[in-house]
Scaffold this active site. Structure first.
Site, short mmCIF file in Angstrom:
data_model
loop_
_atom_site.label_atom_id
_atom_site.label_comp_id
_atom_site.label_asym_id
_atom_site.label_seq_id
_atom_site.Cartn_x
_atom_site.Cartn_y
_atom_site.Cartn_z
N GLY A 1 0.82 -1.22 0.00
CA GLY A 1 0.00 0.00 0.00
C GLY A 1 0.85 1.26 0.00
O GLY A 1 1.94 1.28 0.55
N ARG B 1 1.18 -5.82 -4.91
CA ARG B 1 1.25 -6.70 -3.74
C ARG B 1 1.65 -8.14 -4.09
O ARG B 1 1.38 -9.06 -3.31
CB ARG B 1 -0.11 -6.73 -3.02
N ASP C 1 5.54 -5.24 6.41
CA ASP C 1 6.01 -6.50 6.98
C ASP C 1 6.02 -7.63 5.94
O ASP C 1 6.99 -8.38 5.84
CB ASP C 1 5.20 -6.89 8.22
N ASP C 2 4.95 -7.74 5.16
CA ASP C 2 4.91 -8.81 4.16
C ASP C 2 5.97 -8.60 3.08
O ASP C 2 6.64 -9.54 2.66
CB ASP C 2 3.52 -8.88 3.51
N LYS D 1 8.31 0.62 5.37
CA LYS D 1 7.18 1.45 4.94
C LYS D 1 5.88 0.88 5.46
O LYS D 1 5.73 -0.34 5.50
CB LYS D 1 7.13 1.44 3.40
N THR D 2 4.98 1.63 5.90
CA THR D 2 3.55 1.35 6.05
C THR D 2 2.92 2.41 6.94
O THR D 2 3.45 2.72 8.01
CB THR D 2 3.21 -0.06 6.60
N ASP E 1 0.48 1.93 8.58
CA ASP E 1 -0.10 1.24 9.74
C ASP E 1 0.77 1.35 10.99
O ASP E 1 0.28 1.15 12.11
CB ASP E 1 -0.32 -0.24 9.43
N LYS F 1 -25.80 17.61 16.65
CA LYS F 1 -26.90 16.68 16.34
C LYS F 1 -26.46 15.33 15.80
O LYS F 1 -27.31 14.48 15.54
CB LYS F 1 -27.90 17.33 15.39
N MET G 1 -7.84 3.51 8.82
CA MET G 1 -7.04 2.39 8.34
C MET G 1 -6.06 1.88 9.39
O MET G 1 -5.85 2.51 10.42
CB MET G 1 -6.26 2.80 7.10
N GLU H 1 -7.44 8.56 1.93
CA GLU H 1 -7.22 10.02 2.00
C GLU H 1 -5.81 10.36 2.51
O GLU H 1 -5.29 11.43 2.26
CB GLU H 1 -8.23 10.67 2.96
#
Ligand code: FBP
Length: 554
Positions: free
Chosen positions: A81, A145, A175-176, A202-203, A205, A242, A250, A426
């Site tokens: 990603g 991927r 990780d993958d 990288k990620t 997450d 209201k 994510m 986003e």
């Protein structure tokens, strides 16, 4: 292509490097540290990685560089990603290569690891990379991927690498993808190939970390982007008074993103999947927590609120976790048979036959949409695509049912009107914050250092990140250090262990101390948009998570 004013300005931004990497490369030496071992399953991982297991950690320091001075051809791959800053890893690597020797070559393999298998690459030139400096996205060469795991794939990868006379491949991934990098490094070494493999963490997450990888790149920018949006929603909620906003963010498994956004914005509720699992909370318990806040706030006249939900939450609810594990295995082991089913009723009764009684019971009481989302294709690594499961809608529907009952019993008199949001894409390609622009450039530059010293199966590491960039350290960590065995596609595989939120860690404890007050009162905090220019106290700050972990804040 028309350029925005910010893009033009960002071309002029010179990313900051750690002091050590500003030295002439001839004056940087590699200092080797301790021998490493994997986080668990040591014997098995050692057996699977006989050539790359147990290598030493590396730190770069001032000194005489004894590395061989030779022309290098390096390939680079963006994997998985998108995460803000990926382009800067490539520009950092490119600049280090060209600074050392003008005839060094950087090849970009297109659309992820598949580019290596399909021999689809371009030579990255100065004119080309200049268009991508300090910009978001992975469009410089694209990402993908594809998992590298079969003997045939490795053979092809070696042939392609040899065809281009590659000295090294840099894999920029999570990780993958870095598991792929470790397996590829081992394969090349076992087959007498000179090709080195270096990974970059990288990620968005934030779950690729340990004592040496303080944070994966992209987390900083993505969480700042989501926090800006959440803060804006909070201000709207507090103005209109209201709506209850249910915001899923994510972060496939770990809740680092949700926690960081909560620290930045102080919502009424934020769930942390790791805690949900530890406490064995059911979906009903989760909804009860929201209901309690809704009722209490309504008694204060506040019929509005914000709830942050990590996208992986559903996988951590014990009964759903068991169900997903069984679904993954059933779908992997009966792939052909399952894929041949086209009608929903057939899929449903197929699962009735294959799942255990307990799991089928959980499956059958979920709303139809969620059942269907749980049976969608897995990603190439066998993971459920949690970004496509509307957990926030599921929680809203349970909360609504519970509030209706309370109203009938006369225990709740407020109004409840819920809106749902999902923030993920986003944030993945935002212009990298100064932190990510600097960190990524340094990671790429440092990857070159590891290559020039002949290392393979290493992750590029930049540490001391809560301090100004000039005080950062540079080095490398053997990827096998992060590995353990996990069940994938129905069998045990060596993979990098994901770093989940530590419930004893400072960021969670900070949140835990304050959340009861946030649930009842309105304590919203509005972080605003990422600032690229202006005082360093605004433009260069990193995440609350990193600051708390590093003891910079209490
Ligand atoms: P990586 O682990 O590859 O960095 O991806 C992170 C992520 O953004 C997750 O947060 C999310 O679940 C997933 O990618 C979504 O990716 P896709 O759009 O490919 O399903």
């Amino acid at each position: 292509m028309e350029l925005s004013p910010l893009q033009i300005a960002r071309y002029g931004y010179q990313p900051k490097l750690p002091e050590i990497l500003k030295n002439d490369i001839a004056n940087i030496k590699a200092v080797e540290g301790e021998i490493t071992s994997s986080v668990s399953d040591q014997e098995k991982i050692k057996e699977l990685f006989p050539n790359t297991y147990g290598m030493r950690e590396v730190t770069f320091a001032p000194g005489v560089n004894h590395a061989e001075d030779k022309r290098l051809t390096v390939g680079v791959i963006l994997s998985g990603g998108q995460a803000p800053g990926g382009h800067n890893v490539i520009t950092g690597l490119f600049d280090a290569l060209k600074k050392t020797r003008k005839d060094n070559i950087l090849l970009g393999f297109k659309n992820g690891p598949a580019g290596l298998l399909n021999d689809d690459c371009i030579e990255l030139t100065a004119d080309y990379v200049d268009q991508y400096r300090n910009t978001g996205g992975f469009d410089i060469i694209g990402s993908g991927r594809t998992k590298l795991e079969t003997e045939e794939q490795f053979e092809v990868a070696q042939k392609v690498a040899e065809k281009h006379d590659l000295d090294a491949v840099v894999i920029i991934g999570g990780d993958d993808s870095n598991t792929n990098a470790a397996v590829l490094a081992e394969y090349f070494k076992a087959h007498g190939s000179k090709v080195q493999v270096i990974g970059c963490p990288k990620t968005i997450d934030g779950d690729l970390k340990n004592d040496v990888i303080e944070i994966s790149f992209g987390f900083d920018t993505a969480t700042k982007t989501y926090s800006e949006l959440i803060g804006n929603i909070e201000r709207d909620a507090n103005s209109a008074k209201k709506y209850w906003h249910f915001i899923r963010v994510m972060g496939r498994s770990a809740s680092h993103i949700a926690l960081e956004c909560a620290l930045e914005t102080q919502p009424n509720i934020c769930f942390i999947s790791e805690e949900v699992e530890e406490k064995g909370m059911s979906l009903s318990d989760i909804a009860d927590q929201v209901v309690e806040s809704v009722v209490k706030r309504s008694e204060r006249g506040d019929n509005f609120g914000t709830v942050i939900i990590p996208e992986g939450l559903i996988e951590f609810v014990p009964e759903v976790k068991m169900l997903i594990r069984e679904l993954n295995d059933v779908m992997a082991l009966n792939e052909k048979e399952f894929n041949a089913l086209t009608i929903w009723e057939d899929k449903f009764s197929f699962m009735e036959k294959k799942l255990t009684k307990e799991s089928f019971k959980v499956f059958s009481i979920l709303p139809l949409d969620i059942e269907k989302q749980l049976l969608m294709d897995r990603d190439p690594h066998g993971n459920v695509q949690v970004s496509r499961i509307d957990t926030e809608k599921l929680i809203i529907s349970i909360v609504e049912a519970k509030l209706k009952k309370l109203k009938e019993e006369g225990k709740y008199k407020g109004k409840f009107s819920a809106l749902n949001h999902f923030f993920g894409y986003e944030g993945r390609c935002a212009f990298p914050s100064n932190f990510d622009a600097d960190y990524c450039y340094s990671l790429g530059y440092n990857a070159f250092m590891l290559i020039s010293y002949g290392y393979t199966g290493y992750l590029s590491t930049i540490t001391n990140l809560s301090k100004p960039a000039s005080e950062w350290n540079a080095g490398g960590m053997p990827i096998t250090k992060m590995m353990n065995l996990e069940q994938r596609h129905g069998t045990q595989k060596p993979v990098i262990r994901k770093a989940l939120v530590d419930l004893n860690g400072k960021p969670f404890r900070y949140f835990e101390k304050r959340r009861a007050e946030w649930a009842e009162k309105t304590c919203y905090k509005y972080p605003g948009a990422i600032q690229y220019y202006g005082p360093s106290s605004v433009a260069d700050i990193t995440t609350r998570t990193l600051a708390l972990e590093k003891g910079e804040e209490e």
